[in-house]
Design an enzyme around this catalytic site. Structure first.
Site, PDB file in Angstrom:
ATOM      1  N   ASP A 187       0.846  -1.191   0.000  1.00  0.00           N
ATOM      2  CA  ASP A 187       0.000   0.000   0.000  1.00  0.00           C
ATOM      3  C   ASP A 187       0.890   1.254   0.000  1.00  0.00           C
ATOM      4  O   ASP A 187       2.125   1.150   0.034  1.00  0.00           O
ATOM      5  CB  ASP A 187      -0.895  -0.052   1.248  1.00  0.00           C
ATOM      6  CG  ASP A 187      -2.299   0.427   0.969  1.00  0.00           C
ATOM      7  OD1 ASP A 187      -2.442   1.375   0.180  1.00  0.00           O
ATOM      8  OD2 ASP A 187      -3.250  -0.135   1.555  1.00  0.00           O
ATOM      9  N   ASP A 274     -10.495   2.591  -3.046  1.00  0.00           N
ATOM     10  CA  ASP A 274     -11.124   1.351  -2.545  1.00  0.00           C
ATOM     11  C   ASP A 274     -12.539   1.126  -3.066  1.00  0.00           C
ATOM     12  O   ASP A 274     -13.365   2.041  -3.085  1.00  0.00           O
ATOM     13  CB  ASP A 274     -11.192   1.386  -1.018  1.00  0.00           C
ATOM     14  CG  ASP A 274      -9.818   1.378  -0.402  1.00  0.00           C
ATOM     15  OD1 ASP A 274      -8.835   1.517  -1.152  1.00  0.00           O
ATOM     16  OD2 ASP A 274      -9.733   1.245   0.820  1.00  0.00           O
TER      17      ASP A 274
HETATM   18  C1  GAL Z   1      -6.180   0.946   1.530  1.00  0.00           C
HETATM   19  C2  GAL Z   1      -6.239  -0.156   0.503  1.00  0.00           C
HETATM   20  C3  GAL Z   1      -7.237  -1.176   0.961  1.00  0.00           C
HETATM   21  C4  GAL Z   1      -6.821  -1.720   2.312  1.00  0.00           C
HETATM   22  C5  GAL Z   1      -6.647  -0.571   3.309  1.00  0.00           C
HETATM   23  C6  GAL Z   1      -6.075  -1.037   4.624  1.00  0.00           C
HETATM   24  O1  GAL Z   1      -5.252   1.901   1.141  1.00  0.00           O
HETATM   25  O2  GAL Z   1      -6.604   0.382  -0.731  1.00  0.00           O
HETATM   26  O3  GAL Z   1      -7.338  -2.219   0.005  1.00  0.00           O
HETATM   27  O4  GAL Z   1      -5.627  -2.441   2.173  1.00  0.00           O
HETATM   28  O5  GAL Z   1      -5.790   0.420   2.778  1.00  0.00           O
HETATM   29  O6  GAL Z   1      -5.956   0.004   5.537  1.00  0.00           O
END
Ligand code: GAL
Length: 626
Positions: A187, A274
Site C-alpha cells: 500500500d 477502494d
Molecule cells: C487501503 C487499501 C485497501 C486496504 C486498506 C487497509 O489503502 O486500498 O485495500 O488495504 O488500505 O488500511
C-alpha cells in the site's frame, strides 16, 4: 581550468541534454512489461480487508482458508490467503524487527522473535499460499486515515513505523525468506498522508514524510520517486523469495500515473481507490480498467480492487448485482480475490464464486483482458479472445431499468454470414444467431456467453484480439492526465460534503484496442475501422509474435487529430527495421503496410511525430497472420 568547469558542469547536470538521452522509440527487440513473479493468469484467493477491516486474527483467516478447501474453491484456483492491514504490533527497537500481534495470531508466539512461519506452514500444508500486507511509506493507511482503527501499531514513534520505508531489505527478507510468504500487497498511504502540517505529525504521533503521492495532482506527484521505491521492493522480493514463485501486488489506487508503469514493476496494480459494497462505487472501480486492455498481460494485471460479492449491494438479496460484479471482474482479468467472511458462505454465493465457466474466462491462458466492443453510459459490450480462438462476451446493463441490447457478429469479429453459437455461462443455455441477436437484460444484469463462429480473420489474429501480447512500452502520453470518463461516485468518507469526486485516475490518452486514444472513433480520412490499435504518436508498441509469419496494418493519422503534424510508421522485428511509411498527414487515406515476421519473437510498432505536433496514430486492422 576548462576541465574543472566541465566537471563542475557535469556534476550540476548542465550537459544532460535530451539529445544525449537514449531514444525511447528505438526498437529494443525485448518485451519490457513485467514477467517476474508468478502471475501467468490473474491471482485468485481471499483477503481479510473487505470482510474484517483491520480486525483480523488467525482464527478468522484459517476459517476462510478451510472454507476454500471444504467448498472446493481451491480446486478452481482460489489459492492465495492474504492478511491485510491490522497484523502488526510494532517495529522492535533498536534492531527494527517487525513484531506480530501475537494475541491475534497465537501461532506466531514463537519466543523472543515472533514468527509467521507456523502460520504459513499451516496454509502451505493445506495446499494454499500465504499473503502479507505492508506499506511503501513508514506508516500504514489505518494509522493515517482511520481514527477508530482496530489494532493500531503500538509504542513509540519509531516503534509505530511499521512500513517498508528505510527497511525494505530487512522486512522483505523477513517476510519472504524467513516467514515464507508467497504474496505481498504494498500500500502507499505512508507516502501520501504525512506532510509536516498533518495533524498527526504536529501532535507528535508520526514523523513527517514529504508526500510523493498527491491523489489530486499527477503533476504534483513524484512519479519517478514512487516508481523507484516500488522497484526496490520488487528487487528485494526477487532476492529473498529465491526460486519460490511469488506475487507482488501494487496498491497505489491509480495515483502517481501507476497505470502507465505498474505493468513494468509488479504482478498486479490497483487502478482506483477502494471498492465499496455499493453499486455506483463498483462502477467507478470498473471504469478505471475498461479502457486499459493493452496495459494488462500475463505477469502484470490491472486490479480494480477485491471482490465485494456477498456484501451490501452484492449480497444474496441482490443476486443480479452480485453476478454482474463477478462477471465483469472475470472478463477484465481482474485478480479474483474474495473479500467475504467465508464462514458465512451460502449456497447462492458459492454458485457465484464457484462458477467454473466464469473462472475459466478469467484464467484463460491467452491472458487477454476483454476489449470494449460497444460503449455507452448505459450498456456496454466486452469481447475477449480465448486461447482456443473462441470468444467470451459480456453484455452489461449499467442502469436500474430493464433494457434490450443488440449483439452482432461484428462485435465478436466473427462473420455475420455464418452461425454464431452462444453458451450462456450463468443459465448454461445454448442458442445461435446469424448477423445479430437481441438480448433482454434485467436492471444491472450482465449476460455472459462463450461464443464461437467463423472468424473474420481466418488465418490470424487482430492485435486487439491478443491484447495480452501487445505492450505499449511508450504510449505517447507526454503529460499524464486524469481520465474524465470514469464514473464519479460519492466517497463513503466524504458523502456529498464539499464539491464532489473529480477526475483523478491517470490514463487519459493512453493506448486503446479498437478505438483511437481518448475513446474516439477509429477513422482515417473518413474511413471507419472497427479494429486496430489507437495510440498517440511518439509511441512504441511491443508485440509478442507467437509463430505468425506476416504483420499487416493500415496506417494513418486518426481523424480525431489536428490538421498539423505528420506521423511516420515503422515496423521492427527483433530490433531490425522491416518497414517504414512515408510521413502521413491528417486527411490522407491510410496506407497499407506489411512485413515478413517469420521467426521474429518481438515485433515493434513505432509511430514518430515527424514535425513535432502530436497526433493520434492509427494501426487499423493491425494483425498477425500465417
Ligand atoms: C487501503 C487499501 C485497501 C486496504 C486498506 C487497509 O489503502 O486500498 O485495500 O488495504 O488500505 O488500511
Amino acid at each position: 581550468m576548462i576541465r574543472r568547469l566541465l566537471l563542475a558542469g557535469a556534476a550540476l547536470g548542465l550537459f544532460a541534454t535530451p539529445a544525449l538521452a537514449a531514444d525511447p522509440l528505438a526498437a529494443t527487440g525485448r518485451w519490457s512489461a513485467n514477467t517476474d513473479g508468478s502471475a501467468p493468469t490473474p491471482p485468485m484467493g481471499w483477503n481479510s480487508w473487505n470482510a474484517f477491516n483491520s480486525d483480523v486474527d488467525e482464527e478468522k483467516v484459517l476459517a476462510s482458508a478451510q472454507a476454500l478447501l471444504d467448498t472446493g474453491l481451491v480446486k478452481l484456483g482460489y489459492r492465495y490467503v492474504n492478511i491485510d492491514d491490522g497484523w502488526w504490533l510494532k517495529r522492535r527497537q533498536p534492531d527494527g524487527r517487525m513484531l506480530i500481534r501475537t494475541d491475534h495470531f497465537p501461532s506466531a508466539a514463537t519466543g523472543r522473535d515472533p514468527s509467521f512461519r507456523p502460520f504459513t506452514d499451516r496454509l502451505h500444508a493445506m495446499g494454499l499460499k500465504a499473503g502479507i500486507y505492508s506499506d511503501i511509506g513508514r506508516n500504514s493507511c489505518g494509522q493515517i486515515y482511520t481514527p477508530d482503527f482496530k489494532n493500531q501499531p503500538e509504542g513509540t514513534v519509531a516503534e509505530r513505523e511499521i512500513g517498508l520505508y528505510g527497511h525494505i531489505d530487512q522486512d522483505i527478507a523477513l517476510y519472504f525468506r524467513d516467514w515464507n510468504f508467497d504474496f505481498i500487497k504494498v500500500d502507499a498511504c505512508g507516502i501520501r498522508g504525512l506532510p509536516a502540517d498533518a495533524p498527526r505529525v504536529r501532535s507528535g504521533l508520526y514523523r513527517a514524510l514529504p508526500p510523493l503521492v498527491d491523489m489530486q495532482s499527477l503533476g504534483g506527484s513524484d512519479v519517478a520517486g514512487i516508481r523507484g521505491l516500488y522497484q526496490q521492493v520488487g528487487g528485494a522480493i526477487r532476492r529473498y523469495a529465491g526460486d519460490r514463485p511469488y506475487v507482488f501486488s501494487l496498491c497505489l489506487w491509480g495515483a502517481g500515473d501507476v497505470r502507465a508503469w505498474g505493468k513494468d514493476v509488479g504482478n498486479s496494480s490497483r487502478t482506483s481507490d477502494d471498492i465499496q459494497p455499493i453499486w455506483t462505487r463498483m462502477l467507478t472501480n470498473f471504469d478505471t480498467v475498461t479502457h486499459r486492455a493493452l496495459y494488462a498481460h500475463p505477469g502484470s494485471w490491472n486490479d480494480p480492487d477485491m471482490l465485494f460479492v456477498g456484501t451490501g449491494d452484492f449480497d444474496t438479496a441482490h443476486p443480479v448485482e452480485a453476478r454482474s460484479h463477478f462477471s465483469l471482474w472475470a472478463m477484465l482479468n481482474a485478480p479474483l480475490i474474495i473479500g467475504y467472511d467465508l464462514r458465512k458462505l451460502t449456497p447462492e454465493l458459492l454458485t457465484i464464486f464457484g462458477n467454473a465457466d466464469l473462472v475459466a474466462l478469467n484464467q484463460d491462458a491467452a491472458g487477454n483482458q476483454a476489449v470494449l466492443a460497444y460503449d455507452s453510459d448505459d450498456v456496454q459490450i466486452f469481447a475477449k479472445t480465448l486461447a482456443d480462438g473462441s470468444k467470451g462476451v459480456a453484455i452489461f446493463n449499467r442502469t436500474a431499468a430493464p433494457t434490450k441490447a443488440v449483439l452482432t457478429a461484428d462485435h465478436l469479429k466473427l462473420l455475420p454470414s455464418a452461425d454464431v453459437r452462444l453458451h450462456d455461462l450463468w443459465s448454461k443455455a445454448d442458442s445461435r444467431f446469424r448477423g445479430e441477436t437481441t438480448l433482454t437484460l434485467a436492471p444491472h444484469e450482465t449476460r455472459v456467453f462463450r461464443a464461437s463462429g467463423t472468424r473474420r480473420l481466418a488465418n490470424g489474429l487482430y492485435l486487439s484480439e491478443q491484447t495480452g501480447r501487445v505492450n505499449p512500452a511508450v504510449d505517447g502520453v507526454a503529460t499524464p492526465q486524469a481520465d474524465p470518463t470514469i464514473h464519479h461516485s460519492p466517497t463513503p468518507w466524504g458523502g456529498t460534503r464539499g464539491t464532489g469526486d473529480h477526475p483523478q485516475y491517470g490514463g487519459w490518452g493512453g493506448a486503446e484496442a479498437d478505438r483511437a486514444p481518448y475513446g474516439k472513433l477509429m477513422r482515417v480520412a473518413g474511413r471507419e475501422y472497427d479494429t486496430g490499435i489507437g495510440i498517440l504518436a511518439n509511441s512504441r508498441l511491443e508485440v509478442r509474435n507467437q509463430g505468425f509469419t506476416r504483420f499487416s496494418a493500415q496506417v494513418g493519422v486518426n481523424d480525431s487529430g489536428q490538421k498539423a503534424g505528420k506521423i511516420t510508421f515503422e515496423i521492427w522485428g527483433d530490433g531490425q527495421l522491416l518497414g517504414r511509411s512515408p510521413a502521413m498527414a491528417f486527411g490522407t487515406p491510410a496506407a497499407p503496410m506489411q512485413a515478413d515476421v517469420r521467426g521474429v519473437a518481438i515485433v515493434e510498432l513505432v509511430a514518430r511525430a515527424s514535425d513535432g505536433a502530436i497526433q493520434p496514430a492509427t494501426w487499423a486492422e493491425a494483425a498477425l497472420s500465417r
